[in-house]
Design a protein around this motif. Structure first.
Motif, PDB file in Angstrom:
ATOM      1  N   ILE A   6      70.487  -4.523  48.202  1.00 25.36           N
ATOM      2  CA  ILE A   6      69.840  -3.414  47.508  1.00 25.36           C
ATOM      3  C   ILE A   6      68.687  -3.903  46.648  1.00 25.36           C
ATOM      4  CG2 ILE A   6      71.235  -3.431  45.407  1.00 25.36           C
ATOM      5  CD1 ILE A   6      70.367  -0.316  47.484  1.00 25.36           C
ATOM      6  N   GLU A   7      68.693  -5.196  46.266  1.00 25.99           N
ATOM      7  CA  GLU A   7      67.605  -5.734  45.440  1.00 25.99           C
ATOM      8  C   GLU A   7      66.265  -5.647  46.170  1.00 25.99           C
ATOM      9  OE1 GLU A   7      66.919 -10.165  45.322  1.00 25.99           O
ATOM     10  OE2 GLU A   7      69.059 -10.189  45.855  1.00 25.99           O
ATOM     11  N   HIS A   8      66.269  -5.836  47.489  1.00 29.90           N
ATOM     12  CA  HIS A   8      65.026  -5.759  48.247  1.00 29.90           C
ATOM     13  C   HIS A   8      64.527  -4.318  48.349  1.00 29.90           C
ATOM     14  CE1 HIS A   8      65.820  -9.909  49.202  1.00 29.90           C
ATOM     15  NE2 HIS A   8      66.951  -9.595  49.818  1.00 29.90           N
ATOM     16  N   LEU A   9      65.451  -3.375  48.400  1.00 29.04           N
ATOM     17  CA  LEU A   9      65.051  -1.972  48.425  1.00 29.04           C
ATOM     18  C   LEU A   9      64.432  -1.565  47.092  1.00 29.04           C
ATOM     19  CD1 LEU A   9      65.124   0.530  50.279  1.00 29.04           C
ATOM     20  CD2 LEU A   9      67.273   1.163  49.180  1.00 29.04           C
ATOM     21  N   ILE A  10      64.993  -2.063  45.987  1.00 26.68           N
ATOM     22  CA  ILE A  10      64.429  -1.777  44.665  1.00 26.68           C
ATOM     23  C   ILE A  10      63.037  -2.380  44.550  1.00 26.68           C
ATOM     24  CG2 ILE A  10      64.712  -2.157  42.188  1.00 26.68           C
ATOM     25  CD1 ILE A  10      67.737  -2.141  42.650  1.00 26.68           C
ATOM     26  N   PHE A  11      62.870  -3.612  45.024  1.00 26.38           N
ATOM     27  CA  PHE A  11      61.554  -4.260  44.967  1.00 26.38           C
ATOM     28  C   PHE A  11      60.536  -3.470  45.787  1.00 26.38           C
ATOM     29  CE2 PHE A  11      58.286  -7.192  46.330  1.00 26.38           C
ATOM     30  CZ  PHE A  11      57.994  -7.915  45.174  1.00 26.38           C
ATOM     31  N   ALA A  12      60.931  -3.025  46.975  1.00 20.58           N
ATOM     32  CA  ALA A  12      60.015  -2.250  47.814  1.00 20.58           C
ATOM     33  C   ALA A  12      59.618  -0.944  47.126  1.00 20.58           C
ATOM     34  CB  ALA A  12      60.668  -1.962  49.164  1.00 20.58           C
ATOM     35  N   ALA A  13      60.575  -0.318  46.426  1.00 22.74           N
ATOM     36  CA  ALA A  13      60.270   0.930  45.732  1.00 22.74           C
ATOM     37  C   ALA A  13      59.298   0.697  44.585  1.00 22.74           C
ATOM     38  CB  ALA A  13      61.560   1.562  45.212  1.00 22.74           C
ATOM     39  N   LEU A  14      59.520  -0.348  43.799  1.00 20.32           N
ATOM     40  CA  LEU A  14      58.609  -0.658  42.698  1.00 20.32           C
ATOM     41  C   LEU A  14      57.249  -1.111  43.197  1.00 20.32           C
ATOM     42  CD1 LEU A  14      61.010  -2.540  40.227  1.00 20.32           C
ATOM     43  CD2 LEU A  14      60.294  -0.143  40.172  1.00 20.32           C
ATOM     44  N   SER A  15      57.186  -1.584  44.438  1.00 17.24           N
ATOM     45  CA  SER A  15      55.910  -2.007  45.034  1.00 17.24           C
ATOM     46  C   SER A  15      55.142  -0.846  45.645  1.00 17.24           C
ATOM     47  CB  SER A  15      56.165  -3.055  46.121  1.00 17.24           C
ATOM     48  OG  SER A  15      56.866  -4.161  45.613  1.00 17.24           O
ATOM     49  N   ASN A  16      55.705   0.358  45.565  1.00 13.55           N
ATOM     50  CA  ASN A  16      55.066   1.535  46.181  1.00 13.55           C
ATOM     51  C   ASN A  16      54.906   1.336  47.682  1.00 13.55           C
ATOM     52  OD1 ASN A  16      53.858   4.145  46.026  1.00 13.55           O
ATOM     53  ND2 ASN A  16      51.830   3.219  46.175  1.00 13.55           N
TER      54      ASN A  16
ATOM     55  N   VAL B  79      48.526  -3.347  36.529  1.00 13.87           N
ATOM     56  CA  VAL B  79      47.441  -3.454  35.547  1.00 13.87           C
ATOM     57  C   VAL B  79      46.096  -3.217  36.216  1.00 13.87           C
ATOM     58  CG1 VAL B  79      46.212  -5.056  34.013  1.00 13.87           C
ATOM     59  CG2 VAL B  79      48.716  -4.974  33.990  1.00 13.87           C
ATOM     60  N   LYS B  80      45.974  -3.663  37.464  1.00 11.60           N
ATOM     61  CA  LYS B  80      44.710  -3.524  38.182  1.00 11.60           C
ATOM     62  C   LYS B  80      44.374  -2.074  38.522  1.00 11.60           C
ATOM     63  CE  LYS B  80      45.297  -8.081  40.313  1.00 11.60           C
ATOM     64  NZ  LYS B  80      45.579  -8.810  41.574  1.00 11.60           N
ATOM     65  N   LEU B  81      45.345  -1.184  38.394  1.00 12.02           N
ATOM     66  CA  LEU B  81      45.095   0.205  38.762  1.00 12.02           C
ATOM     67  C   LEU B  81      44.130   0.887  37.809  1.00 12.02           C
ATOM     68  CD1 LEU B  81      48.664   1.427  39.793  1.00 12.02           C
ATOM     69  CD2 LEU B  81      46.683   1.219  41.277  1.00 12.02           C
ATOM     70  N   ASP B  82      44.293   0.647  36.511  1.00 10.43           N
ATOM     71  CA  ASP B  82      43.473   1.364  35.532  1.00 10.43           C
ATOM     72  C   ASP B  82      42.905   0.460  34.449  1.00 10.43           C
ATOM     73  OD1 ASP B  82      45.856   0.786  34.253  1.00 10.43           O
ATOM     74  OD2 ASP B  82      45.925   2.684  33.146  1.00 10.43           O
TER      75      ASP B  82
ATOM     76  N   GLY C 211      60.072 -11.700  34.724  1.00  9.08           N
ATOM     77  CA  GLY C 211      60.804 -11.586  35.977  1.00  9.08           C
ATOM     78  C   GLY C 211      60.168 -10.700  37.025  1.00  9.08           C
ATOM     79  N   CYS C 212      59.047 -10.059  36.672  1.00 10.46           N
ATOM     80  CA  CYS C 212      58.357  -9.200  37.643  1.00 10.46           C
ATOM     81  C   CYS C 212      56.851  -9.272  37.428  1.00 10.46           C
ATOM     82  CB  CYS C 212      58.843  -7.749  37.520  1.00 10.46           C
ATOM     83  SG  CYS C 212      58.760  -7.068  35.850  1.00 10.46           S
ATOM     84  N   GLY C 213      56.368 -10.464  37.077  1.00 11.33           N
ATOM     85  CA  GLY C 213      54.961 -10.634  36.721  1.00 11.33           C
ATOM     86  C   GLY C 213      53.994 -10.249  37.826  1.00 11.33           C
ATOM     87  N   GLU C 214      54.346 -10.577  39.073  1.00  7.14           N
ATOM     88  CA  GLU C 214      53.450 -10.266  40.192  1.00  7.14           C
ATOM     89  C   GLU C 214      53.260  -8.758  40.345  1.00  7.14           C
ATOM     90  OE1 GLU C 214      53.249 -10.935  45.049  1.00  7.14           O
ATOM     91  OE2 GLU C 214      54.602 -12.146  43.818  1.00  7.14           O
ATOM     92  N   LEU C 215      54.349  -8.011  40.237  1.00  6.43           N
ATOM     93  CA  LEU C 215      54.241  -6.558  40.335  1.00  6.43           C
ATOM     94  C   LEU C 215      53.465  -5.975  39.164  1.00  6.43           C
ATOM     95  CD1 LEU C 215      57.783  -5.425  41.561  1.00  6.43           C
ATOM     96  CD2 LEU C 215      55.635  -5.317  42.815  1.00  6.43           C
TER      97      LEU C 215
ATOM     98  N   CYS D 276      62.437 -10.208  43.240  1.00  4.47           N
ATOM     99  CA  CYS D 276      62.050 -10.904  42.010  1.00  4.47           C
ATOM    100  C   CYS D 276      63.264 -10.927  41.098  1.00  4.47           C
ATOM    101  CB  CYS D 276      60.855 -10.227  41.341  1.00  4.47           C
ATOM    102  SG  CYS D 276      61.159  -8.534  40.814  1.00  4.47           S
ATOM    103  N   THR D 277      63.164 -11.687  40.022  1.00  8.74           N
ATOM    104  CA  THR D 277      64.288 -11.807  39.100  1.00  8.74           C
ATOM    105  C   THR D 277      64.673 -10.464  38.513  1.00  8.74           C
ATOM    106  OG1 THR D 277      63.595 -14.062  38.544  1.00  8.74           O
ATOM    107  CG2 THR D 277      65.097 -12.966  37.014  1.00  8.74           C
ATOM    108  N   PHE D 278      63.687  -9.664  38.179  1.00 12.75           N
ATOM    109  CA  PHE D 278      63.932  -8.328  37.627  1.00 12.75           C
ATOM    110  C   PHE D 278      64.791  -7.502  38.583  1.00 12.75           C
ATOM    111  CE2 PHE D 278      62.836  -3.890  36.977  1.00 12.75           C
ATOM    112  CZ  PHE D 278      62.832  -3.754  35.592  1.00 12.75           C
ATOM    113  N   CYS D 279      64.456  -7.497  39.862  1.00 11.90           N
ATOM    114  CA  CYS D 279      65.201  -6.704  40.845  1.00 11.90           C
ATOM    115  C   CYS D 279      66.556  -7.321  41.149  1.00 11.90           C
ATOM    116  CB  CYS D 279      64.383  -6.572  42.125  1.00 11.90           C
ATOM    117  SG  CYS D 279      62.838  -5.641  41.909  1.00 11.90           S
TER     118      CYS D 279
END
Length: 450
Positions: A252-262, A423-426, A414-418, A350-353
């Protein structure tokens, strides 16, 4: 440095700001609430037919016709005992009497119901209006333009459906699921009305039919299809969280990461019902509304000073994640080292997920309201981390120490890349310049942000 080291904002140490006051919460543990297990019997339903009663209150004005609208309710189906059903009917009647027209949006309310010699004020009730036409939906040729134009709200049968729980205190988090489930009830009621409705005489002229309100059929003998649909609401509305966790397990951690990655999710190797459950779980974790809010307009192009491409438009790219499930027989034939049923491409986390998944798997999988509360806490923690990183980067525009603090925070959260992608959005050009410098340093030093 000690401040930045202790302030990691990981999923195990979340700060929640409420009303301008920053409070620390030891992890994402959801406060203990009454159990919300699907196997419990304290979930109920009720279906009512609405019969409008219009009383004239003011006839003195020629140009104003003031009327008091009230509705009487007749119970069609319920699994409540008589005393509790009467309390529920009073509550719904009070709700309907507050508006001159029937409300078009479902409501959640805490009500007191007499149930098995116990009076409870903690029962949560979702109620919604269901509209069904009172005419033969297939007899279009016998309806003239004049008669069809005269079919108004009073010539439609309205129902009120209520779903009641004595232990799910966070039912409001499932509003979309409830609304969708109620929409599925409307076709069943249409069919029931069509079968029970007496076809008006074809010899009656259209003008007489237009002036006389339609007579609604008696649904006291309800079909088994509607009865079953009402009884299954806990499994259909709430149960997808339990089924998804049991089906995916630690993956389920990979599904959470995919969701947070849009991410855009592609699923194969499972049934249509299970696929829909996974997608609903995925939407619970998704921050797509935040992405839409932060996404710059097509005409707004933000460039980064020093970037190799000065016209680069920063936005969160939606990766494509493929989710493939292996049959149970294939898993049994493989070695124990590769007994996972889930193949994700790309397989990222990621560690967060991972921390979020560990916590999810430690919860009672049948306690759906606590699971949903925790999923909301995951998104809250991620947004909090994002806001804190933005604050550090803004300060880093004029302070080299805050530039170092930003780097430490990216490594510790734990989720620096995401976070950098969001941050790059706005981000303003100055902020993006700071972020670009950090990205170059992180790449050169081969730092890991996951």
């Amino acid at each position: 440095m000690a401040d930045s080291a202790s302030d990691t904002s990981s999923i195990r140490n979340v700060e929640i700001e409420t009303s301008g006051v920053e409070e620390k919460q030891g992890g994402l543990d959801v406060p203990e609430k009454t159990s919300g297990k699907l196997g419990d019997s304290k979930r109920y339903y009720a279906l009512y037919a609405v019969h409008p009663q219009r009383k004239l209150t003011n006839t003195e004005s020629d140009d104003v016709d003031l009327q008091e609208n009230s509705q009487s309710l007749s119970v069609i189906a319920t699994n409540l005992i008589a005393a509790a059903e009467i309390d529920l009917r009073k509550s719904i009647s009070s709700w309907l009497s507050k508006d001159t027209v029937l409300p078009r949006k479902g409501r959640f309310a805490s009500i007191g119901l007499n149930l098995e010699s116990e009076y409870s004020s903690s029962a949560i009730c979702y109620s919604s209006i269901v509209e069904s036409p009172a005419t033969d939906p297939l007899d279009f040729q016998n309806v003239s333009a004049e008669s069809s134009s005269s079919v108004s709200a009073e010539n439609k049968q309205h129902f009120v459906v209520s779903f009641i729980s004595f232990h799910d205190s966070s039912l409001d988090l499932f509003r979309n699921e409830f609304d969708q489930y109620v929409q599925g009830l409307a076709p069943l009621l249409d069919k029931e009305l069509f079968v029970a409705c007496q076809t008006p005489s074809k010899s009656a002229n259209n003008s007489a039919l237009a002036d006389k309100p339609l007579t609604f059929p008696d649904l006291s003998q309800l079909g088994t299809g509607i009865q079953t649909y009402l009884e299954q609401w806990p499994t259909a509305v709430l149960g997808y969280l339990t089924r998804t966790l049991q089906f995916m397990g630690a993956d389920i951690e990979h599904l959470i990461f995919a969701a947070l990655s849009n991410a855009s999710l592609h699923i194969s190797g499972t049934t249509n019902e299970m696929e829909e459950d996974i997608r609903r779980f995925f939407r619970c974790c998704s921050l797509s509304s935040l992405v839409e809010q932060l996404q710059p307009d097509n005409t707004s192009h933000k460039s980064i000073t020093g970037s190799s491409d000065s016209a680069e438009l920063w936005q969160l790219q939606a990766p494509v994640v493929s989710l493939t499930f292996k049959p149970q027989e294939q898993v049994a034939q493989e070695s124990s080292s590769s007994d996972s049923r889930v193949i994700m491409n790309p397989l990222r986390s990621c560690t967060f997920c991972r921390n979020a998944a560990d916590k999810l798997m430690s919860l009672d999988v049948s306690n759906v309201t606590k699971i949903r509360d925790f999923l909301e806490s995951i998104k809250l923690a991620f947004v909090h981390n994002l806001n804190k990183l933005k604050r550090f980067l803004k300060q880093a525009e004029v302070d080299y120490y805050d530039l170092y603090r930003s780097l430490c925070y990216l490594k510790k959260c734990g989720c620096g890349e995401l976070l950098m992608q969001y941050v790059k959005l706005d981000g303003e050009p100055e902020t993006l310049s700071v972020l670009a410098a950090l990205e170059i340093f992180i790449k050169d030093m081969n730092q890991n942000l996951t």
